[in-house]
Design a protein around this motif. Structure first.
Motif, PDB file in Angstrom:
ATOM      1  N   LEU A 216       0.835  -1.208   0.000  1.00 42.96           N
ATOM      2  CA  LEU A 216       0.000   0.000   0.000  1.00 42.96           C
ATOM      3  C   LEU A 216       0.866   1.253   0.000  1.00 42.96           C
ATOM      4  O   LEU A 216       0.600   2.213  -0.746  1.00 42.96           O
ATOM      5  CB  LEU A 216      -0.919  -0.024   1.222  1.00 42.96           C
ATOM      6  N   LEU A 217       1.912   1.263   0.825  1.00 40.73           N
ATOM      7  CA  LEU A 217       2.768   2.441   0.914  1.00 40.73           C
ATOM      8  C   LEU A 217       3.568   2.641  -0.370  1.00 40.73           C
ATOM      9  O   LEU A 217       3.764   3.780  -0.825  1.00 40.73           O
ATOM     10  CB  LEU A 217       3.718   2.290   2.109  1.00 40.73           C
ATOM     11  N   SER A 218       4.031   1.551  -0.976  1.00 37.23           N
ATOM     12  CA  SER A 218       4.775   1.658  -2.229  1.00 37.23           C
ATOM     13  C   SER A 218       3.902   2.237  -3.334  1.00 37.23           C
ATOM     14  O   SER A 218       4.331   3.124  -4.087  1.00 37.23           O
ATOM     15  CB  SER A 218       5.312   0.281  -2.636  1.00 37.23           C
ATOM     16  N   ASN A 219       2.659   1.763  -3.437  1.00 36.75           N
ATOM     17  CA  ASN A 219       1.741   2.305  -4.447  1.00 36.75           C
ATOM     18  C   ASN A 219       1.418   3.767  -4.171  1.00 36.75           C
ATOM     19  O   ASN A 219       1.326   4.584  -5.104  1.00 36.75           O
ATOM     20  CB  ASN A 219       0.456   1.480  -4.470  1.00 36.75           C
ATOM     21  N   ALA A 220       1.247   4.114  -2.882  1.00 34.66           N
ATOM     22  CA  ALA A 220       0.963   5.503  -2.531  1.00 34.66           C
ATOM     23  C   ALA A 220       2.147   6.403  -2.873  1.00 34.66           C
ATOM     24  O   ALA A 220       1.961   7.551  -3.322  1.00 34.66           O
ATOM     25  CB  ALA A 220       0.626   5.600  -1.053  1.00 34.66           C
ATOM     26  N   PHE A 221       3.376   5.893  -2.682  1.00 35.74           N
ATOM     27  CA  PHE A 221       4.561   6.684  -3.013  1.00 35.74           C
ATOM     28  C   PHE A 221       4.652   6.913  -4.533  1.00 35.74           C
ATOM     29  O   PHE A 221       4.987   8.022  -4.981  1.00 35.74           O
ATOM     30  CB  PHE A 221       5.806   5.960  -2.503  1.00 35.74           C
ATOM     31  N   GLN A 222       4.347   5.890  -5.294  1.00 33.47           N
ATOM     32  CA  GLN A 222       4.358   6.051  -6.737  1.00 33.47           C
ATOM     33  C   GLN A 222       3.293   7.047  -7.197  1.00 33.47           C
ATOM     34  O   GLN A 222       3.533   7.863  -8.110  1.00 33.47           O
ATOM     35  CB  GLN A 222       4.133   4.690  -7.415  1.00 33.47           C
ATOM     36  N   ALA A 224       2.136   9.528  -5.370  1.00 35.59           N
ATOM     37  CA  ALA A 224       2.589  10.855  -4.964  1.00 35.59           C
ATOM     38  C   ALA A 224       3.648  11.393  -5.920  1.00 35.59           C
ATOM     39  O   ALA A 224       3.728  12.609  -6.162  1.00 35.59           O
ATOM     40  CB  ALA A 224       3.139  10.798  -3.539  1.00 35.59           C
ATOM     41  N   LEU A 225       4.459  10.514  -6.499  1.00 33.79           N
ATOM     42  CA  LEU A 225       5.499  10.956  -7.431  1.00 33.79           C
ATOM     43  C   LEU A 225       4.930  11.345  -8.781  1.00 33.79           C
ATOM     44  O   LEU A 225       5.358  12.344  -9.389  1.00 33.79           O
ATOM     45  CB  LEU A 225       6.543   9.849  -7.602  1.00 33.79           C
ATOM     46  N   THR A 226       3.980  10.571  -9.267  1.00 33.60           N
ATOM     47  CA  THR A 226       3.550  10.731 -10.662  1.00 33.60           C
ATOM     48  C   THR A 226       2.147  11.297 -10.819  1.00 33.60           C
ATOM     49  O   THR A 226       1.858  11.928 -11.848  1.00 33.60           O
ATOM     50  CB  THR A 226       3.602   9.373 -11.364  1.00 33.60           C
ATOM     51  N   VAL A 227       1.261  11.094  -9.855  1.00 37.30           N
ATOM     52  CA  VAL A 227      -0.136  11.525  -9.988  1.00 37.30           C
ATOM     53  C   VAL A 227      -0.453  12.719  -9.099  1.00 37.30           C
ATOM     54  O   VAL A 227      -1.099  13.672  -9.509  1.00 37.30           O
ATOM     55  CB  VAL A 227      -1.102  10.354  -9.681  1.00 37.30           C
ATOM     56  N   LEU A 235      -4.416  17.590  -5.715  1.00 39.31           N
ATOM     57  CA  LEU A 235      -3.498  18.357  -4.871  1.00 39.31           C
ATOM     58  C   LEU A 235      -3.089  17.502  -3.683  1.00 39.31           C
ATOM     59  O   LEU A 235      -3.933  16.807  -3.102  1.00 39.31           O
ATOM     60  CB  LEU A 235      -4.173  19.649  -4.391  1.00 39.31           C
ATOM     61  N   PRO A 236      -1.822  17.546  -3.263  1.00 43.53           N
ATOM     62  CA  PRO A 236      -0.728  18.333  -3.862  1.00 43.53           C
ATOM     63  C   PRO A 236      -0.298  17.785  -5.213  1.00 43.53           C
ATOM     64  O   PRO A 236      -0.605  16.651  -5.564  1.00 43.53           O
ATOM     65  CB  PRO A 236       0.388  18.187  -2.828  1.00 43.53           C
ATOM     66  N   ARG A 237       0.430  18.620  -5.959  1.00 42.50           N
ATOM     67  CA  ARG A 237       0.874  18.242  -7.284  1.00 42.50           C
ATOM     68  C   ARG A 237       1.897  17.100  -7.213  1.00 42.50           C
ATOM     69  O   ARG A 237       2.514  16.887  -6.172  1.00 42.50           O
ATOM     70  CB  ARG A 237       1.500  19.450  -7.989  1.00 42.50           C
ATOM     71  N   PRO A 238       2.084  16.387  -8.324  1.00 41.96           N
ATOM     72  CA  PRO A 238       3.085  15.299  -8.316  1.00 41.96           C
ATOM     73  C   PRO A 238       4.471  15.816  -7.948  1.00 41.96           C
ATOM     74  O   PRO A 238       4.878  16.912  -8.357  1.00 41.96           O
ATOM     75  CB  PRO A 238       3.041  14.788  -9.763  1.00 41.96           C
ATOM     76  N   ILE A 239       5.169  15.036  -7.183  1.00 39.34           N
ATOM     77  CA  ILE A 239       6.499  15.449  -6.715  1.00 39.34           C
ATOM     78  C   ILE A 239       7.468  15.583  -7.885  1.00 39.34           C
ATOM     79  O   ILE A 239       8.336  16.465  -7.889  1.00 39.34           O
ATOM     80  CB  ILE A 239       7.022  14.430  -5.681  1.00 39.34           C
ATOM     81  N   GLU A 240       7.308  14.748  -8.905  1.00 41.47           N
ATOM     82  CA  GLU A 240       8.246  14.782 -10.010  1.00 41.47           C
ATOM     83  C   GLU A 240       8.099  16.023 -10.877  1.00 41.47           C
ATOM     84  O   GLU A 240       8.926  16.246 -11.767  1.00 41.47           O
ATOM     85  CB  GLU A 240       8.087  13.522 -10.862  1.00 41.47           C
TER      86      GLU A 240
END
Length: 551
Positions: A216-222, A224-227, A235-240
């Motif tokens: 769950l955390l790995s998918n959430a991190f992905q 947060a990076l891309t979506v 919001l918030p905007r993608p980190i990348e």
């Protein structure tokens, strides 16, 4: 009237009436006498019958006395048996499970709930009280111990069945925590408490939990990076989106992981809340701040976990496995970001930023956690990249061989390198402020023995090339004046000393207000004193020659 005759007649009549009455009385008395005689006969017969009955009763009493005594004994035994039966029923009610409680433990159709926990509480109470039977008394020791051993064996079997049932139920429940927003129910906390002493049953459930939460955390991190955030605002905007800004990019990733550690720790604290009062133990502590143990301040950053409560050990172990799900992605992106940097300032700020979060995570998860080890490796790698940029900057200065300007001011390469040095000192000063809050938080402390751990020595990797380029430019000025006469060579020596004094003073003005650069400042002052002394000697010699005092 013949009175005398009448008197005799009356007397005769009275006499006759009296005789008749007496005769009637005698007749009545004879009847009574006959009845009395008959009654006497009956009474005699009755006396004989009573005597015979008394004789037979005596004989019966004599013959039934043993039976009466035996009957009294049986009656007393009956009363004792009834009392023992009542005590036995009370004993069985207290030291055995009812059929309903046994069904609650053994039946698969009855779910894990309050009834099962109540049955386990009763089993634990029975086993506690059964210790008295195992101790025994002087009378009936063997019987009490046999009963106690039998009860302990039976309750042990039921307790194991109950724990097996809870273990299977908890294992299936752990799969439901792979979704966001799932709260830890009261039955789950109670089930964890019931399996506190059965690691063979609790560990598979925790492994399933950590795997589900890690995914769950790995998918959430992905995401947060891309979506970015959830729809419709995202919001918030993608980190990348901020990948062009390395400090913000790495800082946003580490901040996201930091926040996830806090939320996951809160989740696990609630999960293990029945085992130990972690909330009361931590109080108002922020994530990353040093905790306090039950016996005062305990350093939980080391490898020794002897002073940790069991709930904290379970929380750390599970949290480590959960956070490990995003360590690989985090490491790859940070390494790519660090390797793409060419400036030493950005690289050093990245090293300080990573080190800050590394210290924070070590105080939250411990030094042996996967995230702590990942951040430690990243911190060392980033700092080594910073040292490499310093070496490249020094190599660039080594390629400069021009002559000084006519005004003997510091050259452009020295000014540029000094500006970089000044910015680097400011960045390091900021990291020192963070170190004051969190202890020795500088990345320098984890370098191997063959690498520098003192920032003053690190500065020398940039200061020495600056001083070398100044020395080479001064020597080039001397080489250019050779063969052009003594006066030109003498002026070249003057210009060289003045040029070096100007350059060294400029570099000193950049670093002298920072205490960690005291070693470099001391060396520059020694060189300054040497060049000033040479300049004074040359000026003295020239004045002596011009005034004629040297003859």
């Amino acid at each position: 009237v013949d009175t005398e005759k009448a008197r005799r007649c009356v007397a005769q009549d009275a006499q006759d009436g009296l005789e008749k009455a007496s005769q009637s009385y005698l007749d009545a008395l004879s009847v009574v006498n006959a009845s009395v005689i008959e009654m006497g006969a009956h009474i005699g017969e009755l006396r004989l019958a009573c005597d015979d009955l008394n004789t037979r009763l005596g004989e019966a009493d004599h013959s039934t006395r043993y039976l009466l005594q035996h009957a009294n004994g049986l009656r007393k035994q009956h009363e004792l048996t009834v009392q023992q039966s009542n005590l036995l029923n009370i004993f069985l009610d207290r030291f055995t499970l009812t059929e309903k409680e046994q069904e609650t433990i053994e039946s698969r159709s009855i779910p894990v709930g309050t009834a099962l926990f109540a049955a386990m509480d009763k089993i634990n109470r029975i086993r506690t009280e059964c210790q008295v039977l195992l101790v025994g008394q002087e009378e009936g020791i063997k019987a009490g111990m046999r009963a106690g051993m039998g009860i302990m064996d039976e309750t042990s079997t039921f307790l194991d069945k109950a724990q097996q049932k809870i273990g299977k139920w908890l294992l299936s429940e752990m799969r439901s925590f792979a979704r966001e927003g799932v709260e830890v129910g009261q039955h789950v906390r109670e089930a964890v408490l019931r399996l506190d002493g059965r690691e063979d049953l609790l560990r598979p459930a925790l492994k399933t939990l950590s795997g589900a939460r890690a995914q769950l955390l790995s998918n959430a991190f992905q995401r947060a990076l891309t979506v970015g955030g959830p729809a419709p605002t995202y919001l918030p905007r993608p980190i990348e989106l901020h990948a062009h800004d390395p400090i913000r990019y790495v800082g946003d990733m580490l901040a996201w992981v930091h926040q996830s550690v806090a939320s996951e720790r809160e989740f696990l604290t609630a999960f293990f809340s029945k085992i130990g009062d972690l909330r009361g133990l931590e109080g108002m502590r922020r994530v990353g701040q040093r905790r306090r143990g039950l016996e005062g301040s305990i350093d939980w950053t080391g490898d020794d976990t002897a002073g940790l409560p069991k709930a904290e050990l379970w929380t750390r172990e599970t949290l480590d496995k959960v956070i490990e799900g995003c360590c690989h992605s985090l490491r790859i992106r940070i390494e790519q970001t660090v390797n793409s940097q060419e400036g030493c300032i950005t690289t050093y700020r990245l090293a300080s930023l990573i080190q800050f979060y590394r210290v924070t995570m070590e105080r939250t998860l411990g030094t042996r956690a996967a995230l702590s080890r990942t951040l430690k490796a990243l911190s060392i790698m980033t700092y080594r990249a910073f040292l490499s940029t310093l070496e490249r900057l020094g190599a660039g200065l080594a390629r400069f061989h021009d002559l000084p300007e006519a005004d003997l001011s510091p050259p452009a390469p020295v000014l540029g390198a000094s500006a970089t040095l000044k910015e680097l000192l400011s960045a390091h000063q900021a990291s020192l402020s963070e170190a004051d809050m969190f202890g020795d938080a500088l990345p320098l402390k984890d370098l191997p023995p063959d690498e520098s751990r003192d920032f003053g020595l690190v500065l020398s990797r940039l200061i020495e090339p600056i001083m070398d380029v100044c020395t080479r430019m001064g020597d080039a000025l001397l080489n250019a004046s050779r063969g052009r006469g003594n006066e030109v060579e003498e002026k070249a020596h003057w210009k060289r000393d003045i040029f070096l004094i100007n350059c060294l003073n400029y570099v000193k003005s950049v670093i002298e207000f920072h205490h960690f650069a005291a070693r470099s400042v001391g060396r520059i002052e020694e060189d300054l004193d040497q060049h000033v002394e040479e300049l004074i000697k040359r000026h003295y010699t020239q004045l002596s020659v011009e005034s004629g005092l040297d003859s």
